[in-house]
Motif scaffolding. Structure first.
Motif, PDB file in Angstrom:
ATOM      1  N   GLY A  40     -19.090  15.965  54.453  1.00 47.63           N
ATOM      2  CA  GLY A  40     -17.513  16.924  55.140  1.00 47.63           C
ATOM      3  C   GLY A  40     -17.745  18.123  55.670  1.00 47.63           C
ATOM      4  N   GLY A  41     -16.623  19.107  56.009  1.00 50.83           N
ATOM      5  CA  GLY A  41     -16.190  20.355  55.716  1.00 50.83           C
ATOM      6  C   GLY A  41     -14.715  20.806  57.160  1.00 50.83           C
ATOM      7  N   HIS A  42     -14.919  21.627  56.754  1.00 48.72           N
ATOM      8  CA  HIS A  42     -12.947  21.797  57.121  1.00 48.72           C
ATOM      9  C   HIS A  42     -12.871  23.223  57.482  1.00 48.72           C
ATOM     10  CE1 HIS A  42     -11.965  23.705  53.628  1.00 48.72           C
ATOM     11  NE2 HIS A  42     -12.698  23.008  53.892  1.00 48.72           N
ATOM     12  N   THR A  43     -11.696  23.297  58.315  1.00 44.17           N
ATOM     13  CA  THR A  43     -11.105  24.502  58.685  1.00 44.17           C
ATOM     14  C   THR A  43     -10.800  25.205  57.570  1.00 44.17           C
ATOM     15  OG1 THR A  43      -8.994  23.607  59.660  1.00 44.17           O
ATOM     16  CG2 THR A  43     -11.040  24.427  61.954  1.00 44.17           C
ATOM     17  N   LYS A  44     -10.378  26.786  57.999  1.00 43.15           N
ATOM     18  CA  LYS A  44      -9.583  27.021  56.911  1.00 43.15           C
ATOM     19  C   LYS A  44      -8.660  26.585  56.309  1.00 43.15           C
ATOM     20  CE  LYS A  44     -12.384  31.124  57.050  1.00 43.15           C
ATOM     21  NZ  LYS A  44     -12.648  32.909  57.344  1.00 43.15           N
ATOM     22  N   ASP A  45      -7.891  26.784  57.331  1.00 45.04           N
ATOM     23  CA  ASP A  45      -6.179  26.222  57.172  1.00 45.04           C
ATOM     24  C   ASP A  45      -6.215  24.601  57.073  1.00 45.04           C
ATOM     25  OD1 ASP A  45      -7.037  25.289  59.920  1.00 45.04           O
ATOM     26  OD2 ASP A  45      -4.705  26.108  60.792  1.00 45.04           O
ATOM     27  N   ASP A  46      -7.430  24.223  57.171  1.00 51.67           N
ATOM     28  CA  ASP A  46      -7.136  22.101  56.492  1.00 51.67           C
ATOM     29  C   ASP A  46      -6.881  21.575  57.549  1.00 51.67           C
ATOM     30  OD1 ASP A  46      -8.959  22.124  54.023  1.00 51.67           O
ATOM     31  OD2 ASP A  46      -6.600  22.865  53.405  1.00 51.67           O
ATOM     32  N   SER A  47      -6.433  22.262  58.245  1.00 54.72           N
ATOM     33  CA  SER A  47      -6.597  21.469  59.594  1.00 54.72           C
ATOM     34  C   SER A  47      -6.627  21.047  60.466  1.00 54.72           C
ATOM     35  CB  SER A  47      -5.641  22.148  61.103  1.00 54.72           C
ATOM     36  OG  SER A  47      -6.284  23.198  61.324  1.00 54.72           O
ATOM     37  N   VAL A  48      -8.546  20.487  60.584  1.00 50.38           N
ATOM     38  CA  VAL A  48      -8.883  20.047  61.218  1.00 50.38           C
ATOM     39  C   VAL A  48     -10.021  19.327  60.104  1.00 50.38           C
ATOM     40  CG1 VAL A  48     -11.269  19.217  62.625  1.00 50.38           C
ATOM     41  CG2 VAL A  48      -9.439  20.862  63.132  1.00 50.38           C
ATOM     42  N   TYR A  49     -10.745  17.987  59.991  1.00 52.04           N
ATOM     43  CA  TYR A  49     -11.446  17.600  59.093  1.00 52.04           C
ATOM     44  C   TYR A  49     -12.598  17.290  59.313  1.00 52.04           C
ATOM     45  CZ  TYR A  49     -10.302  18.898  53.868  1.00 52.04           C
ATOM     46  OH  TYR A  49      -9.664  19.800  53.059  1.00 52.04           O
ATOM     47  N   ALA A  50     -13.706  17.352  58.970  1.00 48.67           N
ATOM     48  CA  ALA A  50     -14.946  17.112  60.056  1.00 48.67           C
ATOM     49  C   ALA A  50     -16.138  15.302  58.487  1.00 48.67           C
ATOM     50  CB  ALA A  50     -16.509  18.011  59.177  1.00 48.67           C
ATOM     51  N   GLY A 312      19.693  18.970  63.974  1.00 46.60           N
ATOM     52  CA  GLY A 312      19.025  19.926  62.947  1.00 46.60           C
ATOM     53  C   GLY A 312      17.709  20.525  62.584  1.00 46.60           C
ATOM     54  N   ARG A 313      17.272  20.392  61.782  1.00 48.47           N
ATOM     55  CA  ARG A 313      15.654  20.549  61.576  1.00 48.47           C
ATOM     56  C   ARG A 313      14.680  19.920  60.331  1.00 48.47           C
ATOM     57  NH1 ARG A 313      12.113  24.000  58.677  1.00 48.47           N
ATOM     58  NH2 ARG A 313      10.588  25.217  59.164  1.00 48.47           N
ATOM     59  N   TYR A 314      14.326  19.178  60.566  1.00 47.40           N
ATOM     60  CA  TYR A 314      14.006  18.727  59.614  1.00 47.40           C
ATOM     61  C   TYR A 314      12.247  18.738  59.566  1.00 47.40           C
ATOM     62  CZ  TYR A 314      18.573  16.683  61.103  1.00 47.40           C
ATOM     63  OH  TYR A 314      19.060  16.434  61.896  1.00 47.40           O
ATOM     64  N   GLU A 315      12.106  18.455  58.186  1.00 47.29           N
ATOM     65  CA  GLU A 315      10.444  18.969  57.567  1.00 47.29           C
ATOM     66  C   GLU A 315      10.109  17.259  57.727  1.00 47.29           C
ATOM     67  OE1 GLU A 315       9.956  21.391  54.932  1.00 47.29           O
ATOM     68  OE2 GLU A 315      10.796  23.446  56.132  1.00 47.29           O
ATOM     69  N   TYR A 316       8.903  17.006  57.509  1.00 47.38           N
ATOM     70  CA  TYR A 316       8.395  15.580  56.700  1.00 47.38           C
ATOM     71  C   TYR A 316       7.433  15.786  56.332  1.00 47.38           C
ATOM     72  CZ  TYR A 316       7.100  15.228  61.794  1.00 47.38           C
ATOM     73  OH  TYR A 316       5.852  15.262  62.972  1.00 47.38           O
ATOM     74  N   TRP A 317       6.325  14.974  56.301  1.00 43.51           N
ATOM     75  CA  TRP A 317       5.100  14.651  55.577  1.00 43.51           C
ATOM     76  C   TRP A 317       4.320  13.832  56.001  1.00 43.51           C
ATOM     77  CZ3 TRP A 317       3.867  19.525  52.145  1.00 43.51           C
ATOM     78  CH2 TRP A 317       4.292  20.331  51.992  1.00 43.51           C
ATOM     79  N   CYS A 318       3.104  13.821  55.587  1.00 38.33           N
ATOM     80  CA  CYS A 318       1.817  12.916  55.234  1.00 38.33           C
ATOM     81  C   CYS A 318       1.533  13.051  54.062  1.00 38.33           C
ATOM     82  CB  CYS A 318       0.517  12.839  56.350  1.00 38.33           C
ATOM     83  SG  CYS A 318      -0.443  11.701  55.654  1.00 38.33           S
ATOM     84  N   ILE A 319       2.303  11.541  53.435  1.00 34.79           N
ATOM     85  CA  ILE A 319       2.040  11.529  51.792  1.00 34.79           C
ATOM     86  C   ILE A 319       0.638  12.085  51.482  1.00 34.79           C
ATOM     87  CG2 ILE A 319       1.985  10.158  49.949  1.00 34.79           C
ATOM     88  CD1 ILE A 319       4.487   9.766  50.768  1.00 34.79           C
ATOM     89  N   VAL A 320      -0.494  10.856  52.208  1.00 32.13           N
ATOM     90  CA  VAL A 320      -1.768  11.158  52.105  1.00 32.13           C
ATOM     91  C   VAL A 320      -2.515  12.733  51.869  1.00 32.13           C
ATOM     92  CG1 VAL A 320      -3.949  10.103  52.747  1.00 32.13           C
ATOM     93  CG2 VAL A 320      -2.057   9.123  53.185  1.00 32.13           C
ATOM     94  N   GLN A 326      -0.184  18.694  55.492  1.00 29.23           N
ATOM     95  CA  GLN A 326      -0.022  18.434  56.450  1.00 29.23           C
ATOM     96  C   GLN A 326       1.534  17.860  56.769  1.00 29.23           C
ATOM     97  OE1 GLN A 326      -2.058  14.817  57.891  1.00 29.23           O
ATOM     98  NE2 GLN A 326      -1.123  14.326  59.796  1.00 29.23           N
ATOM     99  N   LYS A 327       2.209  18.635  57.516  1.00 29.53           N
ATOM    100  CA  LYS A 327       3.750  18.856  58.022  1.00 29.53           C
ATOM    101  C   LYS A 327       4.327  18.998  58.953  1.00 29.53           C
ATOM    102  CE  LYS A 327       6.177  22.393  55.763  1.00 29.53           C
ATOM    103  NZ  LYS A 327       6.572  23.432  55.194  1.00 29.53           N
ATOM    104  N   GLY A 328       5.015  17.912  58.856  1.00 29.02           N
ATOM    105  CA  GLY A 328       5.595  18.022  60.400  1.00 29.02           C
ATOM    106  C   GLY A 328       6.883  18.505  60.501  1.00 29.02           C
ATOM    107  N   ILE A 329       7.517  19.336  61.304  1.00 28.07           N
ATOM    108  CA  ILE A 329       8.533  19.808  61.832  1.00 28.07           C
ATOM    109  C   ILE A 329       9.621  19.624  62.726  1.00 28.07           C
ATOM    110  CG2 ILE A 329      10.179  22.179  62.453  1.00 28.07           C
ATOM    111  CD1 ILE A 329       8.128  23.760  60.495  1.00 28.07           C
ATOM    112  N   ILE A 330       9.931  18.634  63.133  1.00 33.20           N
ATOM    113  CA  ILE A 330      11.689  18.675  64.091  1.00 33.20           C
ATOM    114  C   ILE A 330      12.585  19.345  64.370  1.00 33.20           C
ATOM    115  CG2 ILE A 330      12.931  16.754  65.378  1.00 33.20           C
ATOM    116  CD1 ILE A 330      10.430  14.438  63.985  1.00 33.20           C
TER     117      ILE A 330
END
Length: 333
Positions: A40-50, A312-320, A326-330
């Motif tokens: 494996g591997g990843h960026t410092k902010d965990d946004s990308v995983y190898a 409105g401002r809505y936050e959501y997640w990937c539970i996995v 891994q959080k999104g904002i709409i």
């Protein structure tokens, strides 16, 4: 100073050297060399995983040992002639994580037979490694049974390999960096597709470069009231959820249940697995897509749609992948 010539005549010296070389040669040929594979591997902010093994292909000598050093949540699995274990097992109406996926199995030596040899998965953030000694020549394919398509190869030969462990590790680090960098570049251009009142958010990964993007969008998604958003998984490695919690902490995917005299049972949380029925969201209550799998996975769902009728401002997640952010904002205007 000790001298061979002070003990032996020329004839005896020659004979002794022949005997000595015969004794030493097998020892040197059979000496076990230690090799390293990065998992494996990843960026410092965990946004990308190898999602790969680095180096992807490694050639070693019979009797050598490979140590797999983990850089992410994976396992190392050699099947040893057995079927690939499923991620979950079912007991009645309840699903549990398969112990053959999450816990160590098999001995410390491998010849291509003898059943499953598995590293198990890392615990918390502690350094984790797994070592296996290869005792028979062969072409051994292995994988991570958490991430479908994440595979590697160990070639075991009778002759000494041309590559050294140090150069193999350097090659592995280079391959890992290439995967992470390719993912970081793709993340920068992660833009939803818009078609009037319909927006598509694609959850991206790449099998050739072996990366996954553990973000929904690069920036908050701004839409108009009445817009429908569809999330589609185009990642060959990862599963995801789209989960709105009204500001509460997202539920855990796996809930360990302690057992006396053994490892815990790993309950797959029904709250995380079960999709809710609502097709619109106004910012209140819990709403969940259930598990979304890569497109083409038999018997599964790969997309989820939701309409937003209210500003409105809505936050959501990937539970996995909530643990790696891994959080999104709409933002609905």
């Amino acid at each position: 100073m000790f001298s061979w010539t002070s003990l032996f005549s020329a004839t005896r010296l020659a004979a002794a050297l022949v005997i000595l070389s015969a004794v030493l040669a097998p020892t040197q040929a059979n000496a076990s060399t230690k090799w390293t594979v990065i998992v494996g591997g990843h960026t410092k902010d965990d946004s990308v995983y190898a999602n790969g093994f680095f180096p992807r292909v490694l050639t070693i000598h019979v009797g050598d040992t490979v140590t797999f050093h983990f850089d992410g949540y994976h396992n190392v699995t050699f099947l040893g002639g057995t079927p690939r274990p499923s991620f979950t097992i079912k007991n009645g109406n309840t699903f549990f994580g398969n112990p053959q996926v999450f816990f160590p199995a098999g001995g410390r030596q491998y010849d291509g037979t003898g059943g499953l040899h598995n590293s198990g998965t890392p615990v918390d953030d502690h350094p984790y490694s797994y070592s296996l000694t290869f005792t028979k020549p062969g072409h051994y394919e292995y994988g991570c049974t958490i991430h479908a398509g994440m595979t590697g190869v160990i070639n075991v030969i009778q002759n000494q390999p041309k590559e050294s462990p140090a150069s193999a590790l350097t090659r592995g680090k280079s391959e890992q960096a290439a995967s992470v960098n390719a993912g970081a570049k793709a993340l920068g251009s992660l833009i939803p597709q818009r078609n009037g009142s319909h927006v598509v958010v694609t959850l991206m990964g790449n099998s050739r470069d072996r990366y996954s993007l553990l973000r929904f969008t690069h920036d908050p998604l701004v839409i108009s009231a009445g817009t429908t958003v569809t999330w589609t998984v185009r990642d060959p490695f990862e599963i995801h959820t789209v989960t709105f919690t009204s500001g509460k902490k997202p539920p855990a995917l796996i809930v360990p249940q302690p057992q006396a005299g053994g490892p815990p049972k790993l309950l797959m949380n029904p709250v995380a697995l079960t999709p809710t029925q609502a097709k619109t969201y106004n910012g209140t209550g819990y709403l969940n897509s259930g598990l979304l799998f890569p497109v083409g996975t038999p018997g599964t769902t790969s997309s989820f749609s939701l309409t937003f009728p209210k500003p409105g401002r809505y936050e959501y997640w990937c539970i996995v992948h909530a643990d790696v952010g891994q959080k999104g904002i709409i933002i609905v205007k």
